[in-house]
Write a protein that holds these residues in place. Structure first.
Motif, PDB file in Angstrom:
ATOM      1  N   ALA A 252      28.545 -16.011   1.238  1.00 18.85           N
ATOM      2  CA  ALA A 252      28.885 -17.007   0.218  1.00 18.85           C
ATOM      3  C   ALA A 252      27.977 -18.230   0.330  1.00 18.85           C
ATOM      4  O   ALA A 252      27.563 -18.799  -0.692  1.00 18.85           O
ATOM      5  N   VAL A 253      27.662 -18.637   1.549  1.00 15.92           N
ATOM      6  CA  VAL A 253      26.742 -19.761   1.743  1.00 15.92           C
ATOM      7  C   VAL A 253      25.353 -19.401   1.213  1.00 15.92           C
ATOM      8  O   VAL A 253      24.711 -20.198   0.519  1.00 15.92           O
ATOM      9  N   ARG A 254      24.900 -18.198   1.548  1.00 12.12           N
ATOM     10  CA  ARG A 254      23.577 -17.778   1.068  1.00 12.12           C
ATOM     11  C   ARG A 254      23.530 -17.820  -0.457  1.00 12.12           C
ATOM     12  O   ARG A 254      22.559 -18.322  -1.042  1.00 12.12           O
ATOM     13  N   ARG A 255      24.560 -17.318  -1.090  1.00 10.22           N
ATOM     14  CA  ARG A 255      24.591 -17.291  -2.547  1.00 10.22           C
ATOM     15  C   ARG A 255      24.673 -18.707  -3.118  1.00 10.22           C
ATOM     16  O   ARG A 255      24.019 -19.017  -4.126  1.00 10.22           O
ATOM     17  N   ALA A 256      25.469 -19.565  -2.489  1.00 10.34           N
ATOM     18  CA  ALA A 256      25.596 -20.938  -2.975  1.00 10.34           C
ATOM     19  C   ALA A 256      24.257 -21.660  -2.975  1.00 10.34           C
ATOM     20  O   ALA A 256      23.970 -22.470  -3.873  1.00 10.34           O
ATOM     21  N   LEU A 257      23.421 -21.357  -2.010  1.00 10.18           N
ATOM     22  CA  LEU A 257      22.132 -22.036  -1.884  1.00 10.18           C
ATOM     23  C   LEU A 257      21.022 -21.374  -2.690  1.00 10.18           C
ATOM     24  O   LEU A 257      20.015 -22.028  -2.994  1.00 10.18           O
ATOM     25  N   ASN A 258      21.189 -20.110  -3.047  1.00 17.85           N
ATOM     26  CA  ASN A 258      20.073 -19.372  -3.629  1.00 17.85           C
ATOM     27  C   ASN A 258      20.323 -18.781  -5.009  1.00 17.85           C
ATOM     28  O   ASN A 258      19.380 -18.611  -5.782  1.00 17.85           O
ATOM     29  N   ASP A 259      21.561 -18.411  -5.317  1.00 14.81           N
ATOM     30  CA  ASP A 259      21.828 -17.744  -6.582  1.00 14.81           C
ATOM     31  C   ASP A 259      21.685 -18.702  -7.765  1.00 14.81           C
ATOM     32  O   ASP A 259      21.729 -19.927  -7.608  1.00 14.81           O
ATOM     33  N   ARG A 260      21.545 -18.111  -8.922  1.00 18.66           N
ATOM     34  CA  ARG A 260      21.548 -18.905 -10.148  1.00 18.66           C
ATOM     35  C   ARG A 260      22.877 -19.633 -10.270  1.00 18.66           C
ATOM     36  O   ARG A 260      23.940 -19.065 -10.005  1.00 18.66           O
ATOM     37  N   ILE A 261      22.832 -20.901 -10.674  1.00 18.73           N
ATOM     38  CA  ILE A 261      24.058 -21.682 -10.825  1.00 18.73           C
ATOM     39  C   ILE A 261      24.894 -21.084 -11.940  1.00 18.73           C
ATOM     40  O   ILE A 261      24.425 -20.939 -13.082  1.00 18.73           O
ATOM     41  N   GLY A 262      26.127 -20.695 -11.610  1.00 24.62           N
ATOM     42  CA  GLY A 262      26.983 -20.091 -12.606  1.00 24.62           C
ATOM     43  C   GLY A 262      28.294 -19.619 -12.032  1.00 24.62           C
ATOM     44  O   GLY A 262      28.541 -19.715 -10.820  1.00 24.62           O
ATOM     45  N   ALA A 263      29.142 -19.069 -12.875  1.00 23.85           N
ATOM     46  CA  ALA A 263      30.503 -18.698 -12.505  1.00 23.85           C
ATOM     47  C   ALA A 263      30.564 -17.516 -11.552  1.00 23.85           C
ATOM     48  O   ALA A 263      31.583 -17.301 -10.896  1.00 23.85           O
ATOM     49  N   ALA A 264      29.497 -16.720 -11.465  1.00 21.73           N
ATOM     50  CA  ALA A 264      29.508 -15.595 -10.535  1.00 21.73           C
ATOM     51  C   ALA A 264      29.640 -16.063  -9.094  1.00 21.73           C
ATOM     52  O   ALA A 264      30.168 -15.335  -8.244  1.00 21.73           O
ATOM     53  N   CYS A 265      29.177 -17.261  -8.809  1.00 24.31           N
ATOM     54  CA  CYS A 265      29.377 -17.912  -7.503  1.00 24.31           C
ATOM     55  C   CYS A 265      29.601 -19.391  -7.773  1.00 24.31           C
ATOM     56  O   CYS A 265      28.649 -20.172  -7.832  1.00 24.31           O
ATOM     57  N   PRO A 266      30.859 -19.801  -7.971  1.00 21.25           N
ATOM     58  CA  PRO A 266      31.125 -21.192  -8.354  1.00 21.25           C
ATOM     59  C   PRO A 266      30.521 -22.229  -7.407  1.00 21.25           C
ATOM     60  O   PRO A 266      30.180 -23.335  -7.845  1.00 21.25           O
ATOM     61  N   ALA A 267      30.365 -21.883  -6.120  1.00 25.38           N
ATOM     62  CA  ALA A 267      29.817 -22.848  -5.163  1.00 25.38           C
ATOM     63  C   ALA A 267      28.377 -23.227  -5.468  1.00 25.38           C
ATOM     64  O   ALA A 267      27.882 -24.243  -4.959  1.00 25.38           O
TER      65      ALA A 267
END
Length: 254
Positions: free
Chosen positions: A218-233
């Protein structure tokens, strides 16, 4: 030992500490320093707290911080289950009372009480929150990337509401079992009241404490994924003053 890193997008200050205890102390120190600045010369402060085992070390360290006039601090929390008995020990309000609110002489503590009409309770809590700006939010990140109880993929990063009733997804509910808060999935409520992502992001300062191997992805995604609802963080990257505190197990670059 602190090993700062930077997020690839946004301005999140990432700190990795050698243990959960060290992580908690470092986060509490940042919160305490901000409070002392706010309270100097007769000022006041308004704070929002997450209720989760991940926050325990930080809250213990915050209780021990000296030189804070807690009588000029107003406290809120960010979510609460619907459908639990008022005295259920798994209610977030009671957890925070045990961990923090009963241990310090806060000037005021506003607890979410869903009661018989949760939607009305949400609207009233939003009204009280809106009476003055929020200075500090102490929060975490869920294993599914949620902030408060804003779960993917239905979290609304531009939500017009400040507080609302939500249905919890299966991953979020299973996390409550894995954290030892409930004996089984069937015991976890299916709905809750939560502060929305925009409401959290309107605070002046965010202190995000995320320990444990279960949170690494979840931390990895929060820092790297596109900003959006798939990872709210990922929405944390939109805020100008966020510090993310990790331990070695939650560090995605460890």
């Amino acid at each position: 030992m602190t090993m700062p890193a930077s997020a690839p997008a946004g301005g999140i200050d990432v700190q990795v500490h050698p243990s959960r205890a060290a992580m908690g102390r470092a986060a509490a120190s940042v919160v305490a320093a901000k409070l002392r600045r706010l309270l100097q010369d007769g000022g006041s402060a308004r704070m929002i707290f997450a209720a989760a085992p991940s926050q325990a070390e930080m809250l213990d360290a915050l209780v021990a911080e000296p030189g804070i006039d807690w009588g000029r601090v107003t406290a809120f929390h960010m979510d609460e289950y619907i459908g639990l008995a008022p005295d259920a020990p798994t209610r977030f309000a009671l957890w925070l009372r045990r961990q923090l609110f009963d241990r310090l002489p806060f000037g005021a503590v506003h607890l979410i009480d869903p009661g018989e009409t949760p939607a009305a309770a949400a609207a009233e809590y939003a009204r009280v929150l809106a009476q003055a700006p929020i200075d500090i939010v102490c929060l975490g990140i869920g294993v599914n990337g949620h902030l408060a109880f804003n779960d993917p993929p239905v979290a609304d990063l531009t939500d017009p509401l400040d507080v609302k009733v939500v249905e919890l997804d299966a991953v979020c509910r299973q996390q409550q079992v894995d954290d030892g808060c409930f004996p089984g999935l069937a015991d976890v409520p299916t709905h809750a009241i939560t502060l929305t992502v925009p409401r959290l992001l309107r605070a002046d300062r965010l202190v995000c404490v995320v320990p444990g191997a279960a949170k690494r992805e979840a931390v990895r995604r929060a820092l790297n994924d596109r900003i959006g609802a798939a990872c709210p963080a990922t929405a944390l990257r939109r805020h100008p003053a966020v510090t993310l505190f990790l331990d070695p197990e939650s560090n995605p670059h460890g």
